[in-house]
Design a protein around this motif. Structure first.
Motif: not given
Length: 185
Positions: A1-6, A76-83
């Protein structure tokens, strides 16, 4: 299942394929005003080498740290990847503060889904998953914008509870509740 991650270097191969998809789709990704176009201008020459990509990932993660140097006017910005596994499907950024430009046009949350992964609900899932993160950053609601002719993004924002505010130029502005606490008054 896809999820947001660092962001992580383990998805490099898929990430590079996604960047080629963006390039094949439209030159605006590379010459435009998107988060991806900015990163391509800044890092595109180093992504091909594993060490260069690892440096890029470290810089993206460091963007959340207020002590990190950044261009004038950037926050500042929190960047998350969807993988999903090792498959890079998209990215999302949650900026930590409003600037005049972000309040007018850019918003607090921005997202992009790779072309081959679109129209599968990923953008809606990404934005929904990001709202608790924005709440932890202290936002009761966040401004999310999209171009007036981007029907898909408009539907994503509305599906996540976005309430239309107004249109400024080509940008539609929506306020999306995060579920976070109301500020003390």
């Amino acid at each position: 299942m896809p999820q947001l991650t660092t962001p992580t270097a383990r998805v490099r191969t898929s990430f590079l394929k996604a960047m080629r998809e963006f390039a094949d789709e439209n030159d605006a990704w590379f010459n435009g005003n998107s988060m991806i176009s900015e990163e391509i201008r800044r890092y595109g020459d180093v992504w091909e080498e594993p060490e260069g990509f690892a440096g890029y990932v470290a810089d993206v993660v460091a963007a959340a740290d207020p002590a990190t140097e950044r261009p004038a006017g950037w926050v500042p910005a929190t960047v998350l990847w969807y993988v999903e596994g090792d498959e890079w499907l998209g990215r999302l950024a949650i900026r930590h503060a409003y600037t005049p430009h972000l309040l007018e046009y850019g918003g607090i949350v921005g997202y992009e889904v790779r072309p081959s992964a679109r129209r599968r609900g990923h953008a809606t899932a990404m934005l929904r998953a990001a709202l608790p993160v924005a709440a932890r950053l202290g936002f009761e609601r966040v401004l999310v914008t999209c171009d007036h002719d981007n029907t898909g993004s408009r539907k994503v924002i509305e599906a996540c509870g976005g309430v239309f505010d107004d249109q400024r130029g080509v940008k539609l502005r929506y306020w999306v509740p995060t579920g976070g606490p109301s500020p003390a008054g």
